[in-house]
Structures are given as C-alpha cells and as structure tokens.
Design a protein around this motif. Structure first.
Motif, mmCIF file in Angstrom:
data_model
loop_
_atom_site.group_PDB
_atom_site.id
_atom_site.type_symbol
_atom_site.label_atom_id
_atom_site.label_comp_id
_atom_site.label_asym_id
_atom_site.label_seq_id
_atom_site.Cartn_x
_atom_site.Cartn_y
_atom_site.Cartn_z
ATOM 1 N N VAL A 1 -13.361 14.850 51.804
ATOM 2 C CA VAL A 1 -14.514 15.429 52.496
ATOM 3 C C VAL A 1 -15.806 15.226 51.709
ATOM 4 O O VAL A 1 -16.813 14.763 52.245
ATOM 5 C CB VAL A 1 -14.289 16.935 52.755
ATOM 6 C CG1 VAL A 1 -15.562 17.573 53.314
ATOM 7 C CG2 VAL A 1 -13.130 17.138 53.724
ATOM 8 N N ILE A 2 -15.760 15.555 50.413
ATOM 9 C CA ILE A 2 -17.008 15.565 49.633
ATOM 10 C C ILE A 2 -17.317 14.213 48.982
ATOM 11 O O ILE A 2 -18.438 13.989 48.524
ATOM 12 C CB ILE A 2 -16.982 16.671 48.562
ATOM 13 C CG1 ILE A 2 -15.865 16.429 47.536
ATOM 14 C CG2 ILE A 2 -16.819 18.036 49.216
ATOM 15 C CD1 ILE A 2 -15.827 17.469 46.413
ATOM 16 N N LEU B 1 -21.621 20.472 43.822
ATOM 17 C CA LEU B 1 -22.220 19.473 44.705
ATOM 18 C C LEU B 1 -23.702 19.272 44.391
ATOM 19 O O LEU B 1 -24.189 18.138 44.332
ATOM 20 C CB LEU B 1 -22.039 19.882 46.166
ATOM 21 C CG LEU B 1 -20.603 19.840 46.703
ATOM 22 C CD1 LEU B 1 -20.569 20.323 48.157
ATOM 23 C CD2 LEU B 1 -20.005 18.457 46.587
ATOM 24 N N GLN C 1 -24.152 20.210 54.028
ATOM 25 C CA GLN C 1 -23.613 19.064 54.752
ATOM 26 C C GLN C 1 -22.083 19.024 54.731
ATOM 27 O O GLN C 1 -21.467 18.355 55.568
ATOM 28 C CB GLN C 1 -24.149 17.765 54.147
ATOM 29 C CG GLN C 1 -25.648 17.571 54.313
ATOM 30 C CD GLN C 1 -26.128 16.259 53.710
ATOM 31 O OE1 GLN C 1 -25.335 15.461 53.215
ATOM 32 N NE2 GLN C 1 -27.432 16.039 53.748
ATOM 33 N N TYR C 2 -21.492 19.732 53.789
ATOM 34 C CA TYR C 2 -20.036 19.684 53.626
ATOM 35 C C TYR C 2 -19.359 21.016 53.947
ATOM 36 O O TYR C 2 -18.140 21.054 54.134
ATOM 37 C CB TYR C 2 -19.700 19.283 52.187
ATOM 38 C CG TYR C 2 -20.294 17.956 51.801
ATOM 39 C CD1 TYR C 2 -19.658 16.762 52.138
ATOM 40 C CD2 TYR C 2 -21.505 17.891 51.126
ATOM 41 C CE1 TYR C 2 -20.214 15.532 51.796
ATOM 42 C CE2 TYR C 2 -22.065 16.665 50.786
ATOM 43 C CZ TYR C 2 -21.419 15.492 51.123
ATOM 44 O OH TYR C 2 -21.978 14.280 50.786
ATOM 45 N N LYS C 3 -20.133 22.076 54.014
ATOM 46 C CA LYS C 3 -19.563 23.408 54.234
ATOM 47 C C LYS C 3 -18.733 23.462 55.508
ATOM 48 O O LYS C 3 -17.574 23.926 55.494
ATOM 49 C CB LYS C 3 -20.694 24.435 54.284
ATOM 50 C CG LYS C 3 -20.201 25.856 54.569
ATOM 51 C CD LYS C 3 -21.371 26.818 54.624
ATOM 52 C CE LYS C 3 -20.897 28.217 55.002
ATOM 53 N NZ LYS C 3 -22.033 29.167 55.128
ATOM 54 N N LEU D 1 -17.410 21.041 57.255
ATOM 55 C CA LEU D 1 -16.265 20.138 57.197
ATOM 56 C C LEU D 1 -15.121 20.749 56.388
ATOM 57 O O LEU D 1 -13.947 20.651 56.770
ATOM 58 C CB LEU D 1 -16.687 18.795 56.581
ATOM 59 C CG LEU D 1 -17.688 17.965 57.394
ATOM 60 C CD1 LEU D 1 -18.142 16.750 56.592
ATOM 61 C CD2 LEU D 1 -17.075 17.534 58.718
ATOM 62 N N LEU D 2 -15.473 21.395 55.282
ATOM 63 C CA LEU D 2 -14.458 22.060 54.473
ATOM 64 C C LEU D 2 -13.857 23.251 55.213
ATOM 65 O O LEU D 2 -12.648 23.494 55.155
ATOM 66 C CB LEU D 2 -15.059 22.515 53.137
ATOM 67 C CG LEU D 2 -15.408 21.407 52.143
ATOM 68 C CD1 LEU D 2 -16.205 21.964 50.968
ATOM 69 C CD2 LEU D 2 -14.141 20.700 51.649
#
Length: 247
Positions: A205-206, A221, A230-232, A234-235
C-alpha cells in the motif's frame, strides 16, 4: 588376620566423597539433571520423534529457554506476548502472563505459549479448552507464514483476544464504524500487525518498507516525504477486509 578399625568420621567422609564423585561422573556423561534445568522433554514416537515437546514447557521457563529449545527468536516471542514484557525480554516467563488482566472468557497463560510454539513449529499440541492467544501472537504467526489466511481466520475466532486493556476483551476491539481498528494519526505499525495485516500487505500500500512496531505510520510516512492522508483510506480498507476474512 589383621583387622582395621575405621572411625565414624572417616567413614562419613568417604561416603560424601563417593556420592560427589558419582554425581560428577553423571554430569560428565549427561545423565544428571537438576530442577533448575529448563530443557523440555522430547517426543518419543511418531513423525516428530526426537523433537522437543511443546506440552513440556513450564511456566518457569524464560523466553530465552524457549528460544534455545524451539529456535523461536526471543524478539518474536516478545512481540507475540508484548503485553507481558517488562525489562529484559529474555527473562520473561509464561507464568507471569496470569498477573495481567485476563479476557472475559478464557485465559492467557502458560498453555498459551505452548499453543503458540506448536503453531510456530508445526509440532502438534492439544490446547486446553479455555486457552486463548493475543491477537499480536496470531498476527505474528500469519506474518511469518506459519499459518495461512484460512487458518488465521479460524484461529482468530477460536482463540484470539486483545490483551492490555483493564477489562480484557474476548473479541477484537472495534471502532464505532465496526472496524477491527480505526486508523488515525497516532496508529502504529504494531497495531496494524495486531489487526492482522502483514508487513508485505502494508508495504504494498505505502510503497516503502514498514517502520518499527512502535512507530506511528503518519510520522514515518511524513519523514519519507509521503502524505499520510493518501494512504489512510487504503490501509483502512485492508484492515476492514481482514476483519471480513479477506486478504
């Protein structure tokens, strides 16, 4: 015939010396075992004959003893049972688990370490009915490839508990949205592991290697020049998917 008189003191000393020599000889050839020896018995028959038996682990064994017998790194034992580690992880003993707040149902104790070792090494062991495992232990087994996704979901439902809260919990902690974990700015990599994500999944993901267990994802990050927002989501999706039994 000449007779010899042996005094009581000489006789007693002779007996002591003879006993001492007997013990010394036994120690040399490996037959003498003291109560302080932390070596589990070996399995006598079957496909695992000769292997150390997880059932023989005692509450007085240290993580270092378990590492020596079963080749499980102390660092991984400490991660799996982090709630009970204080001071040097090498000296942590399973019997100390019982001093911590227990789940509403079941118990995390010495039998939990036996079950963990069994799952880690694939050496069979039948756990007691009320035995439970911390989610952190199950997450480590999954991450290290000791159990597959299907087995992980099964074990999580059967044995998984959250340790460390004052009340103890018999089920995975959930947020208001029903997720096993709600990712926030202070969420750590360790919490993602405990929720069931593997390092490989997080890195997918990251796009970078995960930080250490206690490091906040947001801090890591941003230190790498990446925007946490941007990744919160998705995680969070990955975490929610794990709760539903997905990958």
């Amino acid at each position: 015939m000449r007779q010899f008189n042996i005094s009581g003191k000489i006789l007693a000393l002779s007996i002591v010396l003879l006993f001492g020599l007997s013990i010394g000889g036994s120690m040399i050839i490996g037959y003498w075992r003291t109560e302080s020896s932390k070596i589990p018995t070996r399995i006598e028959g079957g496909p695992f004959a000769g292997a150390y038996d997880p059932a023989a682990i005692k509450g007085s064994y240290t993580f270092k003893d378990i590492e020596s017998a079963f080749k499980i790194p102390v660092t991984q034992l400490a991660e799996a049972f982090a709630f009970a580690v204080s001071g040097e992880p090498e000296t942590t003993q399973p019997k100390s688990f019982e001093a911590y707040p227990q789940p509403v149902e079941g118990e995390v104790g010495t039998d939990s370490i036996r079950l963990f070792v069994s799952l880690y090494t694939s050496i069979p062991y039948e756990a007691e009915e009320d035995t439970r495992l911390p989610y952190s232990a199950l997450a480590l087994l999954r991450r290290e490839g000791k159990i597959d996704e299907e087995r992980w979901a099964e074990l999580k439902d059967r044995y998984g508990v959250e340790m460390g809260s004052p009340s103890g919990m018999s089920e995975a902690p959930t947020s208001e949205s029903g997720s096993i974990l709600e990712i926030k700015g202070n969420t750590t990599y360790g919490q993602l592991f405990d929720a069931g994500l593997t390092a490989a999944t997080i890195e997918e993901v990251i796009g970078i290697k995960v930080g250490n267990r206690d490091q906040a994802i947001k801090d890591h990050l941003e230190a790498e020049g990446l925007e946490f927002s941007q990744y919160k989501a998705l995680l969070q999706e990955k975490v929610d998917n794990v709760q539903k039994g997905g990958n």
